[in-house]
Design a protein around this motif. Structure first.
Motif, PDB file in Angstrom:
ATOM      1  N   ASP A   4       1.796 -29.710  -6.004  1.00 19.38           N
ATOM      2  CA  ASP A   4       0.621 -29.994  -5.478  1.00 19.38           C
ATOM      3  C   ASP A   4       0.752 -30.259  -3.970  1.00 19.38           C
ATOM      4  OD1 ASP A   4       1.950 -32.424  -5.434  1.00 19.38           O
ATOM      5  OD2 ASP A   4       0.446 -33.250  -6.796  1.00 19.38           O
ATOM      6  N   LEU A   8      -5.094 -23.501  -5.566  1.00 24.65           N
ATOM      7  CA  LEU A   8      -5.031 -24.655  -4.533  1.00 24.65           C
ATOM      8  C   LEU A   8      -6.013 -25.716  -4.821  1.00 24.65           C
ATOM      9  CD1 LEU A   8      -4.270 -25.686  -1.757  1.00 24.65           C
ATOM     10  CD2 LEU A   8      -6.115 -24.216  -0.956  1.00 24.65           C
ATOM     11  N   GLU A  28       1.882 -22.652   0.518  1.00 17.48           N
ATOM     12  CA  GLU A  28       1.916 -21.397  -0.512  1.00 17.48           C
ATOM     13  C   GLU A  28       0.511 -20.604  -0.222  1.00 17.48           C
ATOM     14  OE1 GLU A  28       2.202 -19.753  -5.184  1.00 17.48           O
ATOM     15  OE2 GLU A  28       2.019 -21.911  -4.507  1.00 17.48           O
ATOM     16  N   PHE A  29      -0.583 -21.551   0.086  1.00 14.77           N
ATOM     17  CA  PHE A  29      -1.842 -20.586   0.422  1.00 14.77           C
ATOM     18  C   PHE A  29      -1.927 -19.965   1.581  1.00 14.77           C
ATOM     19  CE2 PHE A  29      -6.025 -21.205   2.125  1.00 14.77           C
ATOM     20  CZ  PHE A  29      -6.859 -20.390   1.281  1.00 14.77           C
ATOM     21  N   ARG A  73      -4.306 -27.935  -7.678  1.00 11.31           N
ATOM     22  CA  ARG A  73      -3.172 -28.533  -7.297  1.00 11.31           C
ATOM     23  C   ARG A  73      -3.270 -29.784  -6.143  1.00 11.31           C
ATOM     24  NH1 ARG A  73       0.634 -23.272  -7.013  1.00 11.31           N
ATOM     25  NH2 ARG A  73       0.794 -22.936  -9.310  1.00 11.31           N
ATOM     26  N   SER A  74      -4.226 -29.384  -5.183  1.00  9.81           N
ATOM     27  CA  SER A  74      -4.142 -30.204  -4.164  1.00  9.81           C
ATOM     28  C   SER A  74      -5.268 -31.566  -4.725  1.00  9.81           C
ATOM     29  CB  SER A  74      -5.190 -29.689  -3.006  1.00  9.81           C
ATOM     30  OG  SER A  74      -6.502 -29.035  -3.475  1.00  9.81           O
ATOM     31  N   ALA A 113       1.390 -26.651  -2.412  1.00  8.64           N
ATOM     32  CA  ALA A 113       0.129 -25.948  -2.442  1.00  8.64           C
ATOM     33  C   ALA A 113      -0.371 -25.306  -1.088  1.00  8.64           C
ATOM     34  CB  ALA A 113      -0.775 -26.767  -3.320  1.00  8.64           C
ATOM     35  N   TYR A 114      -0.505 -25.989  -0.271  1.00  4.91           N
ATOM     36  CA  TYR A 114      -1.043 -25.481   1.201  1.00  4.91           C
ATOM     37  C   TYR A 114       0.025 -24.667   1.781  1.00  4.91           C
ATOM     38  CZ  TYR A 114      -5.212 -28.754   0.816  1.00  4.91           C
ATOM     39  OH  TYR A 114      -6.168 -29.230   0.558  1.00  4.91           O
ATOM     40  N   SER A 146      -2.574 -17.930  -5.614  1.00  6.13           N
ATOM     41  CA  SER A 146      -2.584 -19.208  -4.806  1.00  6.13           C
ATOM     42  C   SER A 146      -3.799 -19.609  -4.478  1.00  6.13           C
ATOM     43  CB  SER A 146      -1.534 -19.007  -3.747  1.00  6.13           C
ATOM     44  OG  SER A 146      -2.078 -18.016  -2.869  1.00  6.13           O
ATOM     45  N   SER A 147      -4.691 -18.873  -4.202  1.00  4.96           N
ATOM     46  CA  SER A 147      -6.164 -19.287  -3.838  1.00  4.96           C
ATOM     47  C   SER A 147      -6.862 -20.074  -4.947  1.00  4.96           C
ATOM     48  CB  SER A 147      -6.954 -18.257  -3.330  1.00  4.96           C
ATOM     49  OG  SER A 147      -6.315 -17.700  -2.350  1.00  4.96           O
TER      50      SER A 147
END
Length: 219
Positions: free
Chosen positions: A136, A213, A143-144, A216-217, A140-141, A209-210
């Motif tokens: 997270d 997001l 990867e996005f 996980r965030s 996560a960001y 990943s979108s």
């Protein structure tokens, strides 16, 4: 009568002592062995379970990234080893390589950067899952946004390589084109096609990943 009673008493005592000793030793040894086996199994299971459970929901995205890595690796090998023999303006023989052409140099850069990003993401994901923390926050960001940048890089690299091949075949006179040059262009076109496939699989990874997001965030 005294002689007859004494041996019987002695035999009774010895039998009682022997049976009690045997029972005590068996009771003491069996639980200790079982406890040691249970501790070893529990410790080994506790080490493996977090990694397996953490990677289980990520199997599909990791497989897609691995496929992307294979496409980029083959594309890089094909374009980096592509060359042909020619002559300079003075008539001396020279060897023209892919790195001498700016478009193909950009393709090589796209392949290398895309592979480095996938390897870095593999390492960060496995490290965070192994440590027991959920994927997270920052990862996560990363990867996005990283997927979006890499997708753009791979797509433009493939478009540049394919576009150069199409324009060359359209403008050049095939009757005056040597076989070596034509083979060079065809091999470069195959590398660009593999790069295009890598960009498509990277687009699929970007979708995953979108979607992941928000979950996980917020966790």
């Amino acid at each position: 009568m005294d002689q007859n009673q004494t041996p019987s008493a002695t035999i009774t005592i010895d039998q009682n002592q022997t049976s009690s000793t045997t029972t005590t030793m068996d009771q003491n040894q069996t639980p200790s062995t079982t406890t040691t086996m249970d501790q070893n199994q529990t410790s080994s299971t506790s080490v493996v379970n977090p990694l397996i459970l953490g990677l289980k929901p990520l199997i599909v995205p990791l497989v897609i990234r691995f496929i992307t890595f294979i496409f980029l690796l083959v594309s890089l090998i094909v374009i980096a080893t592509n060359s042909f023999d020619a002559f300079d303006i003075y008539g001396f023989p020279i060897k023209v390589e892919s790195t001498d052409i700016h478009v193909y140099r950009y393709m090589i850069s796209a392949d290398v950067i895309g592979m480095a990003y996938i390897l870095l993401l593999f390492v960060l994901t496995i490290f965070q899952v192994k440590s027991g923390s959920p994927i997270d926050g920052g990862l996560a960001y990363f990867e996005f946004y990283g997927d979006k940048v890499i997708l753009f890089l791979l797509a433009t690299g493939a478009a540049a390589g394919l576009g150069l091949t199409v324009e060359y075949n359209r403008l050049m006179d095939k009757d005056n084109t040597t076989e070596d040059i034509q083979n060079f262009i065809n091999i470069a076109n195959a590398s660009a096609s593999l790069l295009l496939l890598g960009s498509i699989s990277s687009a699929i990874s970007s979708v995953f990943s979108s979607l992941n997001l928000p979950k996980r965030s917020s966790s």
